[in-house]
Design a protein around this motif. Structure first.
Motif, short mmCIF file in Angstrom:
data_model
loop_
_atom_site.label_atom_id
_atom_site.label_comp_id
_atom_site.label_asym_id
_atom_site.label_seq_id
_atom_site.Cartn_x
_atom_site.Cartn_y
_atom_site.Cartn_z
N GLN A 36 0.83 -1.20 0.00
CA GLN A 36 0.00 0.00 0.00
C GLN A 36 0.87 1.26 0.00
O GLN A 36 0.56 2.24 -0.69
CB GLN A 36 -0.92 -0.01 1.22
CG GLN A 36 -1.82 1.22 1.30
CD GLN A 36 -2.85 1.10 2.40
OE1 GLN A 36 -3.51 0.06 2.55
NE2 GLN A 36 -3.01 2.15 3.20
N LEU A 37 1.95 1.23 0.78
CA LEU A 37 2.86 2.36 0.83
C LEU A 37 3.40 2.69 -0.56
O LEU A 37 3.33 3.85 -1.02
CB LEU A 37 4.02 2.05 1.77
CG LEU A 37 5.21 3.03 1.72
CD1 LEU A 37 4.82 4.37 2.32
CD2 LEU A 37 6.42 2.43 2.44
N PHE A 38 3.94 1.68 -1.26
CA PHE A 38 4.57 1.94 -2.54
C PHE A 38 3.56 2.29 -3.63
O PHE A 38 3.85 3.11 -4.51
CB PHE A 38 5.46 0.76 -2.94
CG PHE A 38 6.76 0.76 -2.20
CD1 PHE A 38 7.81 1.56 -2.60
CD2 PHE A 38 6.92 -0.03 -1.07
CE1 PHE A 38 9.02 1.57 -1.90
CE2 PHE A 38 8.12 -0.02 -0.36
CZ PHE A 38 9.17 0.79 -0.77
N GLY A 40 0.83 3.96 -3.04
CA GLY A 40 0.51 5.35 -2.74
C GLY A 40 1.59 6.32 -3.21
O GLY A 40 1.29 7.37 -3.78
N LEU A 41 2.85 5.96 -3.00
CA LEU A 41 3.95 6.85 -3.40
C LEU A 41 4.06 6.96 -4.92
O LEU A 41 4.33 8.04 -5.46
CB LEU A 41 5.26 6.36 -2.80
CG LEU A 41 5.35 6.42 -1.26
CD1 LEU A 41 6.68 5.87 -0.78
CD2 LEU A 41 5.13 7.83 -0.75
N TYR A 44 1.37 9.17 -6.03
CA TYR A 44 1.67 10.56 -5.69
C TYR A 44 2.53 11.19 -6.79
O TYR A 44 2.29 12.32 -7.22
CB TYR A 44 2.39 10.63 -4.34
CG TYR A 44 2.42 12.02 -3.76
CD1 TYR A 44 1.43 12.44 -2.88
CD2 TYR A 44 3.43 12.92 -4.09
CE1 TYR A 44 1.45 13.73 -2.36
CE2 TYR A 44 3.45 14.19 -3.57
CZ TYR A 44 2.46 14.60 -2.70
OH TYR A 44 2.47 15.86 -2.19
N GLY A 101 8.77 4.42 5.40
CA GLY A 101 7.99 5.27 4.50
C GLY A 101 8.64 6.60 4.24
O GLY A 101 8.46 7.19 3.17
N ASN A 105 9.49 7.57 0.54
CA ASN A 105 8.87 8.78 0.03
C ASN A 105 9.89 9.67 -0.65
O ASN A 105 9.66 10.21 -1.74
CB ASN A 105 8.19 9.53 1.20
CG ASN A 105 7.40 10.74 0.76
OD1 ASN A 105 7.93 11.64 0.14
ND2 ASN A 105 6.13 10.76 1.12
N THR A 144 -2.27 10.10 -0.92
CA THR A 144 -2.00 10.54 0.46
C THR A 144 -2.62 9.59 1.46
O THR A 144 -1.98 9.17 2.43
CB THR A 144 -2.53 11.97 0.67
OG1 THR A 144 -1.88 12.85 -0.24
CG2 THR A 144 -2.28 12.43 2.09
N TYR A 147 -0.64 6.14 1.39
CA TYR A 147 0.69 6.05 1.99
C TYR A 147 0.68 6.38 3.48
O TYR A 147 1.40 5.75 4.26
CB TYR A 147 1.68 6.91 1.19
CG TYR A 147 2.19 8.15 1.86
CD1 TYR A 147 3.23 8.08 2.79
CD2 TYR A 147 1.66 9.40 1.55
CE1 TYR A 147 3.71 9.23 3.39
CE2 TYR A 147 2.14 10.53 2.14
CZ TYR A 147 3.16 10.44 3.08
OH TYR A 147 3.63 11.58 3.67
N ALA A 232 0.75 14.98 2.30
CA ALA A 232 1.75 14.05 1.95
C ALA A 232 2.93 14.75 1.38
O ALA A 232 2.81 15.76 0.70
CB ALA A 232 1.19 13.06 0.98
#
Length: 233
Positions: A36-38, A40-41, A44, A101, A105, A144, A147, A232
């Motif tokens: 989910q983190l990657f 989201g990034l 972004y 993160g 980021n 946003t 992440y 973010a």
């Protein structure tokens, strides 16, 4: 006759947790959170490129990035990466602790933005540019929520904001406003891009991210909620 009632066990909160770097990795559902983190990034960075191609104004920090590249031999994405690490240096006196993160980021958003810019052409009609601008803000809101909801650490600019708020005693909202006004003014002085998209981003990103956050916060246990969703970055 007495009717016995039972109190149901409290359900874990889906609130944002205040976790240190090690606790972030030890918390549950790590694979889901990393994915989910990657996602989201990457999104972004895509949203940044959409607003660039819309050419109707950029997010406050991107006004600074767009001004910077007029004076140094960097792509926009590279400027995002460089400024992320400059901001991380400012974390040192504030004693902010980076997480997975945070470092992701600092790197992924810029690379994703450059990759998207390489394949996304500038549309001719104004309506198409307007759609890119509005879409960029909406995609950024989703990114946003994704992440931040992964609960793997603040972004460089988020940490600067929260660190300054903690050190000065000022509210997050006031510190955020001061930072964004400052970077916009510096960006404009460098020749950065300011426009309708900047205003739309400033007004829309908070409500969009806040509305989506409950759907993307990964439950890592019952913790007090964080009162405000930072931008973010």
């Amino acid at each position: 006759m007495k009717v016995r009632t039972t109190t149901p066990h409290p359900r874990p909160s889906r609130a944002l947790a205040d976790l240190g770097p090690i606790a972030q990795l030890r918390a549950g559902r790590l694979v889901r959170r990393l994915v989910q983190l990657f996602v989201g990034l990457v999104l972004y960075g895509v949203s940044l490129a959409m607003m660039v191609r819309g050419d109707l104004g950029l997010a406050p920090w991107d006004v600074l990035h767009s001004g910077l590249i007029r004076h140094v031999p960097l792509t926009l994405g590279q400027a995002v990466v460089v400024m992320s690490f400059v901001v991380l240096v400012l974390w040192i006196p504030l004693r902010e602790m980076p997480g997975v993160g945070t470092l992701a980021n600092a790197l992924v958003v810029g690379f994703s933005a450059d990759a998207t810019l390489a394949v996304l052409e500038v549309p001719g009609p104004f309506a198409a540019r307007l759609a890119l601008m509005v879409g960029g803000v909406l995609v950024c809101g989703v990114a946003t929520a994704l992440y931040i909801g992964a609960q793997l650490g603040r972004g460089p600019r988020d940490g600067l904001m929260t660190g300054l708020a903690r050190r000065t005693g000022l509210s997050l909202r006031l510190v955020r406003t001061g930072l964004e006004v400052t970077v916009v003014l510096v960006g404009l002085a460098l020749g950065g891009v300011l426009g309708l998209g900047t205003v739309l981003y400033a007004l829309g990103i908070g409500p969009v991210a806040q509305a989506l956050m409950p759907y993307f916060v990964v439950d890592v246990g019952a913790t007090p909620p964080v009162p405000e969703v930072p931008e973010a970055g």
